[in-house]
Every structure is written in C-alpha cells, then in structure tokens.
Motif scaffolding. Structure first.
Motif, PDB file in Angstrom:
ATOM      1  N   ALA A 202       0.861  -1.091  -0.065  1.00 39.07           N
ATOM      2  CA  ALA A 202      -0.018   0.242  -0.047  1.00 39.07           C
ATOM      3  C   ALA A 202       0.912   1.266   0.010  1.00 39.07           C
ATOM      4  CB  ALA A 202      -0.864   0.079   1.124  1.00 39.07           C
ATOM      5  N   ASP A 203       2.092   1.132   0.863  1.00 42.66           N
ATOM      6  CA  ASP A 203       2.801   2.411   0.990  1.00 42.66           C
ATOM      7  C   ASP A 203       3.389   2.642  -0.310  1.00 42.66           C
ATOM      8  OD1 ASP A 203       4.189   4.553   2.462  1.00 42.66           O
ATOM      9  OD2 ASP A 203       5.939   3.451   1.997  1.00 42.66           O
ATOM     10  N   TRP A 204       3.869   1.390  -1.199  1.00 40.77           N
ATOM     11  CA  TRP A 204       4.571   1.663  -2.613  1.00 40.77           C
ATOM     12  C   TRP A 204       3.479   2.095  -3.691  1.00 40.77           C
ATOM     13  CZ3 TRP A 204       3.720  -1.045  -7.115  1.00 40.77           C
ATOM     14  CH2 TRP A 204       4.541  -0.683  -8.148  1.00 40.77           C
ATOM     15  N   LEU A 205       2.186   1.633  -3.671  1.00 35.73           N
ATOM     16  CA  LEU A 205       1.308   2.038  -4.501  1.00 35.73           C
ATOM     17  C   LEU A 205       1.049   3.660  -4.454  1.00 35.73           C
ATOM     18  CD1 LEU A 205      -1.238  -0.951  -4.669  1.00 35.73           C
ATOM     19  CD2 LEU A 205       0.394  -0.137  -6.638  1.00 35.73           C
ATOM     20  N   LEU A 206       0.694   3.724  -3.021  1.00 34.23           N
ATOM     21  CA  LEU A 206       0.302   5.333  -2.773  1.00 34.23           C
ATOM     22  C   LEU A 206       1.503   6.257  -3.016  1.00 34.23           C
ATOM     23  CD1 LEU A 206      -1.770   5.025   0.421  1.00 34.23           C
ATOM     24  CD2 LEU A 206      -2.662   5.494  -1.820  1.00 34.23           C
ATOM     25  N   GLY A 207       2.793   5.820  -2.776  1.00 31.39           N
ATOM     26  CA  GLY A 207       3.842   6.446  -3.206  1.00 31.39           C
ATOM     27  C   GLY A 207       3.851   6.779  -4.752  1.00 31.39           C
ATOM     28  N   ALA A 208       3.834   5.929  -5.611  1.00 29.32           N
ATOM     29  CA  ALA A 208       3.726   5.999  -7.090  1.00 29.32           C
ATOM     30  C   ALA A 208       2.642   6.970  -7.344  1.00 29.32           C
ATOM     31  CB  ALA A 208       3.414   4.535  -7.577  1.00 29.32           C
ATOM     32  N   VAL A 209       1.443   6.780  -6.893  1.00 27.29           N
ATOM     33  CA  VAL A 209       0.361   7.839  -7.100  1.00 27.29           C
ATOM     34  C   VAL A 209       0.738   9.226  -6.783  1.00 27.29           C
ATOM     35  CG1 VAL A 209      -2.076   8.473  -6.429  1.00 27.29           C
ATOM     36  CG2 VAL A 209      -1.466   6.079  -6.665  1.00 27.29           C
ATOM     37  N   GLU A 210       1.425   9.296  -5.442  1.00 26.16           N
ATOM     38  CA  GLU A 210       1.582  10.467  -4.970  1.00 26.16           C
ATOM     39  C   GLU A 210       2.769  11.339  -6.039  1.00 26.16           C
ATOM     40  OE1 GLU A 210       4.604  12.581  -1.565  1.00 26.16           O
ATOM     41  OE2 GLU A 210       3.894  10.502  -1.318  1.00 26.16           O
ATOM     42  N   LYS A 211       3.650  10.609  -6.743  1.00 28.96           N
ATOM     43  CA  LYS A 211       4.545  11.057  -7.525  1.00 28.96           C
ATOM     44  C   LYS A 211       3.937  11.579  -8.874  1.00 28.96           C
ATOM     45  CE  LYS A 211       8.641   8.562  -6.149  1.00 28.96           C
ATOM     46  NZ  LYS A 211       9.753   7.417  -6.356  1.00 28.96           N
ATOM     47  N   ARG A 212       2.700  10.839  -9.216  1.00 26.78           N
ATOM     48  CA  ARG A 212       2.241  10.811 -10.469  1.00 26.78           C
ATOM     49  C   ARG A 212       1.262  12.198 -10.271  1.00 26.78           C
ATOM     50  NH1 ARG A 212       1.368   8.027 -15.067  1.00 26.78           N
ATOM     51  NH2 ARG A 212      -0.663   8.273 -16.071  1.00 26.78           N
ATOM     52  N   VAL A 213       0.478  12.439  -9.127  1.00 26.47           N
ATOM     53  CA  VAL A 213      -0.340  13.215  -8.765  1.00 26.47           C
ATOM     54  C   VAL A 213       0.088  14.630  -8.935  1.00 26.47           C
ATOM     55  CG1 VAL A 213      -2.049  14.126  -7.059  1.00 26.47           C
ATOM     56  CG2 VAL A 213      -2.141  11.933  -7.999  1.00 26.47           C
ATOM     57  N   THR A 214       1.494  14.586  -7.963  1.00 24.04           N
ATOM     58  CA  THR A 214       2.273  15.811  -7.986  1.00 24.04           C
ATOM     59  C   THR A 214       2.637  16.439  -9.119  1.00 24.04           C
ATOM     60  OG1 THR A 214       4.106  14.722  -6.874  1.00 24.04           O
ATOM     61  CG2 THR A 214       2.362  15.500  -5.329  1.00 24.04           C
ATOM     62  N   ARG A 215       3.300  15.274  -9.965  1.00 28.45           N
ATOM     63  CA  ARG A 215       3.641  15.705 -11.068  1.00 28.45           C
ATOM     64  C   ARG A 215       2.980  16.513 -12.159  1.00 28.45           C
ATOM     65  NH1 ARG A 215       6.280  11.424 -11.938  1.00 28.45           N
ATOM     66  NH2 ARG A 215       4.756  10.454 -13.520  1.00 28.45           N
ATOM     67  N   LYS A 216       1.421  15.913 -11.969  1.00 31.63           N
ATOM     68  CA  LYS A 216       0.341  16.329 -12.982  1.00 31.63           C
ATOM     69  C   LYS A 216      -0.284  17.668 -12.343  1.00 31.63           C
ATOM     70  CE  LYS A 216      -1.011  12.389 -15.574  1.00 31.63           C
ATOM     71  NZ  LYS A 216      -2.211  11.582 -15.741  1.00 31.63           N
ATOM     72  N   ALA A 217      -0.101  17.845 -11.091  1.00 31.92           N
ATOM     73  CA  ALA A 217      -1.149  18.969 -10.437  1.00 31.92           C
ATOM     74  C   ALA A 217      -0.429  20.261 -10.312  1.00 31.92           C
ATOM     75  CB  ALA A 217      -1.622  18.441  -8.827  1.00 31.92           C
ATOM     76  N   LYS A 218       0.116  20.862 -11.313  1.00 38.22           N
ATOM     77  CA  LYS A 218       0.992  21.909 -11.397  1.00 38.22           C
ATOM     78  C   LYS A 218      -0.033  22.913 -11.101  1.00 38.22           C
ATOM     79  CE  LYS A 218       4.251  24.363 -14.614  1.00 38.22           C
ATOM     80  NZ  LYS A 218       4.766  24.578 -15.839  1.00 38.22           N
ATOM     81  N   PRO A 219       0.330  24.017 -10.034  1.00 41.49           N
ATOM     82  CA  PRO A 219      -0.470  24.902  -9.669  1.00 41.49           C
ATOM     83  C   PRO A 219      -0.349  26.032 -10.670  1.00 41.49           C
ATOM     84  CG  PRO A 219       1.622  25.236  -8.537  1.00 41.49           C
ATOM     85  CD  PRO A 219       1.758  23.780  -9.303  1.00 41.49           C
ATOM     86  N   VAL A 220      -1.746  26.169 -11.242  1.00 41.68           N
ATOM     87  CA  VAL A 220      -1.815  27.342 -12.268  1.00 41.68           C
ATOM     88  C   VAL A 220      -1.486  28.732 -12.130  1.00 41.68           C
ATOM     89  CG1 VAL A 220      -3.884  28.192 -13.865  1.00 41.68           C
ATOM     90  CG2 VAL A 220      -4.089  26.050 -13.125  1.00 41.68           C
ATOM     91  N   GLY A 221      -1.922  29.294 -10.917  1.00 43.97           N
ATOM     92  CA  GLY A 221      -1.558  30.457 -10.510  1.00 43.97           C
ATOM     93  C   GLY A 221       0.058  30.734 -10.400  1.00 43.97           C
ATOM     94  N   ALA A 222       0.563  29.603  -9.797  1.00 44.39           N
ATOM     95  CA  ALA A 222       2.116  29.831  -9.740  1.00 44.39           C
ATOM     96  C   ALA A 222       2.760  29.941 -11.105  1.00 44.39           C
ATOM     97  CB  ALA A 222       2.642  28.699  -8.747  1.00 44.39           C
ATOM     98  N   ALA A 223       2.280  28.821 -12.010  1.00 45.16           N
ATOM     99  CA  ALA A 223       2.926  28.506 -13.080  1.00 45.16           C
ATOM    100  C   ALA A 223       2.906  30.153 -14.094  1.00 45.16           C
ATOM    101  CB  ALA A 223       2.177  27.495 -13.906  1.00 45.16           C
ATOM    102  N   ARG A 224       1.640  30.461 -13.995  1.00 45.33           N
ATOM    103  CA  ARG A 224       1.377  31.770 -14.553  1.00 45.33           C
ATOM    104  C   ARG A 224       2.247  32.794 -14.266  1.00 45.33           C
ATOM    105  NH1 ARG A 224      -4.939  32.091 -15.966  1.00 45.33           N
ATOM    106  NH2 ARG A 224      -5.197  29.995 -17.265  1.00 45.33           N
ATOM    107  N   THR A 225       2.463  32.885 -12.863  1.00 46.63           N
ATOM    108  CA  THR A 225       3.327  34.138 -12.362  1.00 46.63           C
ATOM    109  C   THR A 225       4.752  33.774 -12.630  1.00 46.63           C
ATOM    110  OG1 THR A 225       1.950  33.927 -10.252  1.00 46.63           O
ATOM    111  CG2 THR A 225       4.068  35.021  -9.840  1.00 46.63           C
ATOM    112  N   VAL A 226       5.230  32.565 -12.827  1.00 46.92           N
ATOM    113  CA  VAL A 226       6.613  32.355 -13.153  1.00 46.92           C
ATOM    114  C   VAL A 226       6.798  32.814 -14.616  1.00 46.92           C
ATOM    115  CG1 VAL A 226       8.372  30.659 -13.570  1.00 46.92           C
ATOM    116  CG2 VAL A 226       6.975  30.484 -11.368  1.00 46.92           C
ATOM    117  N   SER A 227       5.899  32.496 -15.373  1.00 48.49           N
ATOM    118  CA  SER A 227       5.873  32.554 -16.825  1.00 48.49           C
ATOM    119  C   SER A 227       5.621  34.236 -17.101  1.00 48.49           C
ATOM    120  CB  SER A 227       4.932  31.934 -17.546  1.00 48.49           C
ATOM    121  OG  SER A 227       3.466  32.340 -17.338  1.00 48.49           O
TER     122      SER A 227
END
Length: 227
Positions: A202-227
């Motif tokens: 369970a820890d391994w699976l959730l760790g994999a999900v965490e990496k995938r989710v955090t990689r995809k969940a790019k903060p829109v506001g932050a991203a636009r601010t940087v750009s």
C-alpha cells in the motif's frame, strides 16, 4: 528441525490453507480501505476548511477532538464501541476511521498553510476567486503533504486492523489469534507476514500515485506567475 524442513512444512501448510489466508487478507484489505477512504473523505475537506478559517477556536476544538481519538488505546476504543455498534465489521471500521482522521487532517492543514503567501497574492491579482485559489493553487502545492498523510495513515490502519478480530470483524488478526490459541506458528507467521506485505504494498502504490499526482498537479496561479 533444519531450515529446509521448516520451509517445506510451511509450504505444505500454505498449500492446504492458502484459501483461508487469502480470505483473511481480503477481509483485511476491505476493512482498512473503507476506514481510510472514509477518513480521507472527512479529514481532507475539513483540513482545507480549517486552513481557510479565521476562527482560531474552531481549529483548536477540531484538532483537540482528533487528538483525543488518537490517544485512546485501540482495545479500549473497540470495547467502548461494542455497546454502541455491537460486534463485527461496523465498530472496527468506525474505530479505524477515527484513528485515520488526525494524520490526514494535520497534513492537509499543514500543506495548505505551507503555500507561499506571495503565490496566493499573485493568483488573487490575476482575478482568481477564493475557490479557484484553493483548487488551482493551494491544493496542487499541498498535495505532497496530503498524500504523505494518506500513506502514513494507510500503513497504520493496516497494522491496527489486526486487532479487529477481537470484536469479530475478521481479517488477518483471525489467523494470528487462532495460531496463538492452538500454538500453530504457521498461522501466526502467515497473519503477520501478509499484514506486513499489505502495508508495504500500500505504501509503494500510494507513493507511486503521489509522484504521479504531484507531477501532474501543477499550480496554475504559480505557473502563470513564473511565466
């Protein structure tokens, strides 16, 4: 008895009793999953609400109650729930649900508070409303904290679920208790080993999900601010 004979004997045991082990593992997963999902469904929205609330006493009351649930010994909590919910799966799931609240709640609250105020101010200046800031800025940035709390809670709950057998809820604790009762080491080892494997998986699976989710969940506001 040599190590080879021990493993041969255990292999024979698994061949005869593997259906019982699998059935107990299935019950264990079901009880744990329901408790964790219910805990996340309550604790994540509540943590988000508390992080946005300006009323400090509400935060103190909620965290105090969650802390109280966490400090009650497992056996005592199960015993207290028997008069209210009887025996079986229902009180076990409810007890585990109560235990799951604090880690998820605390991590969600901490994650939302860790967001840089300048990022939120930038998003506000871009016209983001309150819910947009929460969903598109704070939640993506807080997701590592939320997933960390969820992983930790899941591992704990899988471990604690072994006690559910004491009130007739089933799971891998049945094998452990039965093994102690008849002095059969194979049952004890099977129950403990499968519980450990489930927690690690369970820890391994959730760790994999965490990496995938955090990689995809790019903060829109932050991203636009940087750009």
């Amino acid at each position: 008895m040599t190590g080879h004979n021990i493993w041969t004997q255990y292999a024979d045991f698994l061949r005869d009793r593997h259906t019982d082990v699998l059935a107990a593992a299935g019950e264990h997963v079901m009880i744990s999953a329901i408790a964790v999902i219910a805990g996340a469904a309550v604790a994540v929205p509540l943590g988000i609400y508390l992080s946005q609330s300006k009323i400090k006493w509400i935060q103190s009351v909620v965290f105090t109650i969650a802390n109280i649930f966490q400090t009650i010994p497992s056996l005592a909590l199960l015993a207290l729930l028997i008069p209210l919910l009887g025996i079986g799966t229902k009180p076990a799931v409810f007890a585990l649900f109560l235990y799951s609240l604090l880690p998820i709640l605390r991590n969600t609250y901490t994650g939302f508070h860790s967001v840089d105020p300048s990022v939120l101010e930038s998003a506000r200046g871009m016209g983001y409303g309150r819910m947009q800031r929460i969903m598109h800025v704070q939640l993506p940035l807080a997701m590592p904290y939320v997933m960390s709390g969820l992983r930790m809670t899941t591992v704990y709950v899988i471990s604690w679920t072994t006690l559910a057998t004491l009130i007739g809820a089933g799971g891998l604790g049945d094998l452990i208790v039965a093994g102690i009762g008849v002095n059969k080491k194979e049952l004890i080892f099977s129950g403990a080993a499968v519980a450990i494997i489930l927690a690690l998986l369970a820890d391994w699976l959730l760790g994999a999900v965490e990496k995938r989710v955090t990689r995809k969940a790019k903060p829109v506001g932050a991203a636009r601010t940087v750009s």
